[in-house]
Design a protein around this motif. Structure first.
Motif, PDB file in Angstrom:
ATOM      1  N   ARG A  63     -26.276  -4.352  26.885  1.00 47.80           N
ATOM      2  CA  ARG A  63     -27.236  -3.069  26.805  1.00 47.80           C
ATOM      3  C   ARG A  63     -28.427  -3.940  25.955  1.00 47.80           C
ATOM      4  O   ARG A  63     -29.502  -2.832  25.891  1.00 47.80           O
ATOM      5  N   GLY A  64     -28.568  -4.744  25.349  1.00 49.83           N
ATOM      6  CA  GLY A  64     -29.538  -5.381  24.483  1.00 49.83           C
ATOM      7  C   GLY A  64     -29.557  -4.557  23.345  1.00 49.83           C
ATOM      8  O   GLY A  64     -30.504  -4.041  22.508  1.00 49.83           O
ATOM      9  N   ASP A  65     -28.344  -3.878  22.665  1.00 50.60           N
ATOM     10  CA  ASP A  65     -28.327  -2.754  21.708  1.00 50.60           C
ATOM     11  C   ASP A  65     -28.257  -3.721  20.325  1.00 50.60           C
ATOM     12  O   ASP A  65     -27.075  -4.184  20.096  1.00 50.60           O
ATOM     13  N   THR A  66     -29.332  -4.074  19.829  1.00 56.12           N
ATOM     14  CA  THR A  66     -29.361  -4.941  18.739  1.00 56.12           C
ATOM     15  C   THR A  66     -28.677  -4.091  17.421  1.00 56.12           C
ATOM     16  O   THR A  66     -28.208  -5.123  16.731  1.00 56.12           O
ATOM     17  N   THR A  67     -28.914  -3.044  17.420  1.00 53.63           N
ATOM     18  CA  THR A  67     -28.328  -2.465  16.216  1.00 53.63           C
ATOM     19  C   THR A  67     -26.746  -2.476  16.290  1.00 53.63           C
ATOM     20  O   THR A  67     -26.359  -2.778  15.182  1.00 53.63           O
ATOM     21  N   THR A  68     -26.153  -2.113  17.134  1.00 52.18           N
ATOM     22  CA  THR A  68     -24.702  -2.363  17.557  1.00 52.18           C
ATOM     23  C   THR A  68     -24.266  -3.831  17.278  1.00 52.18           C
ATOM     24  O   THR A  68     -23.248  -4.223  16.536  1.00 52.18           O
ATOM     25  N   LEU A  69     -25.130  -4.895  17.987  1.00 48.11           N
ATOM     26  CA  LEU A  69     -24.630  -6.158  17.922  1.00 48.11           C
ATOM     27  C   LEU A  69     -24.622  -6.663  16.228  1.00 48.11           C
ATOM     28  O   LEU A  69     -23.907  -7.482  15.829  1.00 48.11           O
ATOM     29  N   ALA A  70     -25.840  -6.212  15.508  1.00 44.56           N
ATOM     30  CA  ALA A  70     -25.654  -6.645  14.112  1.00 44.56           C
ATOM     31  C   ALA A  70     -24.529  -6.239  13.369  1.00 44.56           C
ATOM     32  O   ALA A  70     -24.066  -6.714  12.319  1.00 44.56           O
ATOM     33  N   ARG A  71     -24.051  -5.045  13.619  1.00 45.22           N
ATOM     34  CA  ARG A  71     -22.816  -4.650  13.222  1.00 45.22           C
ATOM     35  C   ARG A  71     -21.483  -5.221  13.676  1.00 45.22           C
ATOM     36  O   ARG A  71     -20.358  -5.108  13.013  1.00 45.22           O
ATOM     37  N   THR A  72     -21.688  -6.163  14.783  1.00 48.12           N
ATOM     38  CA  THR A  72     -20.411  -6.536  15.288  1.00 48.12           C
ATOM     39  C   THR A  72     -20.271  -8.197  14.856  1.00 48.12           C
ATOM     40  O   THR A  72     -19.126  -9.016  15.297  1.00 48.12           O
ATOM     41  N   ILE A  73     -21.094  -8.772  13.944  1.00 52.53           N
ATOM     42  CA  ILE A  73     -21.057 -10.232  13.738  1.00 52.53           C
ATOM     43  C   ILE A  73     -20.734 -10.417  12.324  1.00 52.53           C
ATOM     44  O   ILE A  73     -21.401  -9.580  11.637  1.00 52.53           O
ATOM     45  N   PHE A  74     -20.155 -11.579  12.048  1.00 51.33           N
ATOM     46  CA  PHE A  74     -19.873 -12.002  10.522  1.00 51.33           C
ATOM     47  C   PHE A  74     -20.090 -13.616  10.597  1.00 51.33           C
ATOM     48  O   PHE A  74     -19.615 -14.190  11.513  1.00 51.33           O
ATOM     49  N   PHE A  75     -20.847 -13.680   9.649  1.00 50.26           N
ATOM     50  CA  PHE A  75     -21.299 -15.383   9.615  1.00 50.26           C
ATOM     51  C   PHE A  75     -20.133 -15.992   9.006  1.00 50.26           C
ATOM     52  O   PHE A  75     -19.631 -15.399   7.680  1.00 50.26           O
ATOM     53  N   GLY A  76     -19.426 -17.095   9.458  1.00 56.52           N
ATOM     54  CA  GLY A  76     -18.550 -17.718   8.722  1.00 56.52           C
ATOM     55  C   GLY A  76     -18.829 -18.974   7.615  1.00 56.52           C
ATOM     56  O   GLY A  76     -20.184 -19.030   7.810  1.00 56.52           O
ATOM     57  N   GLY A  77     -17.977 -19.198   6.810  1.00 55.46           N
ATOM     58  CA  GLY A  77     -18.276 -19.934   5.774  1.00 55.46           C
ATOM     59  C   GLY A  77     -19.823 -19.778   4.965  1.00 55.46           C
ATOM     60  O   GLY A  77     -19.994 -18.483   4.714  1.00 55.46           O
ATOM     61  N   ASN A  78     -20.685 -20.774   5.199  1.00 51.21           N
ATOM     62  CA  ASN A  78     -21.790 -20.455   4.507  1.00 51.21           C
ATOM     63  C   ASN A  78     -22.869 -20.134   5.592  1.00 51.21           C
ATOM     64  O   ASN A  78     -24.361 -20.500   5.379  1.00 51.21           O
ATOM     65  N   GLY A  79     -22.514 -19.689   6.549  1.00 54.23           N
ATOM     66  CA  GLY A  79     -23.563 -19.199   7.759  1.00 54.23           C
ATOM     67  C   GLY A  79     -24.503 -18.235   7.517  1.00 54.23           C
ATOM     68  O   GLY A  79     -25.468 -18.250   7.936  1.00 54.23           O
TER      69      GLY A  79
END
Length: 168
Positions: free
Chosen positions: A44-60
């Motif tokens: 859906r291109g729902d960037t608000t939800t996408l931002a809440r579903t990602i986690f940067f690994g290491g020093n990402g």
């Protein structure tokens, strides 16, 4: 950078879009639910939800912050976090590489690599995703090594697109 894409996505965010798959926002209580929510938001291109579903690994996250800091000031002002920027990148990527059909969820197996880490294994050779359990729930791990590569791929793709011509 895709600000036009962001504007289009924000104008349709949360609305039913014809032709969109049947993924649903399943929350983030389990790795599979987080996967489905990620796919739903991507579709859906729902960037608000996408931002809440990602986690940067290491020093990402630090690398993603550096990518954000390297953008023109006008672009930087559009994002309050590296997660928001990468959510836009992911939504942009989903326009040309949409998520697989929703029945893929039934074929995914979960292998736990500890109480807060899970590997989701998809059908086919060498296709897997890592998920991290956080205080907000399970999230897709965005590998440190991919942070700059993905940004370069998206940003160079945006720059390669022809600019619209002005018509009189």
């Amino acid at each position: 950078l895709g600000l036009k894409v962001r504007e289009e996505m924000l104008s349709t965010e949360g609305s039913a879009i014809p032709g969109v798959s049947l993924y649903r926002n399943a929350g983030q209580a389990t790795p599979i639910a987080a996967l489905e929510t990620f796919m739903w938001a991507s579709d859906r291109g729902d960037t608000t939800t996408l931002a809440r579903t990602i986690f940067f690994g290491g020093n990402g996250r630090q690398r993603a912050q550096a990518v954000l800091a390297a953008l023109p000031e006008e672009a930087q002002s559009q994002f309050s976090s590296p997660e928001e920027l990468y959510a836009l990148f992911l939504a942009d990527d989903a326009l040309t590489s949409p998520p697989p059909p929703e029945d893929i969820i039934q074929s995914v197996t979960v292998q736990f690599a500890g109480p807060d880490r899970a590997i989701l294994v998809f059908p086919g050779p060498n296709h897997q995703q890592e998920y991290q359990n956080t205080v907000e729930g399970w999230k897709l791990v965005f590998p440190e090594i991919a942070v700059e590569q993905f940004a370069h791929s998206i940003l160079s793709g945006q720059q390669a697109q022809p600019k619209p011509s002005k018509s009189d």
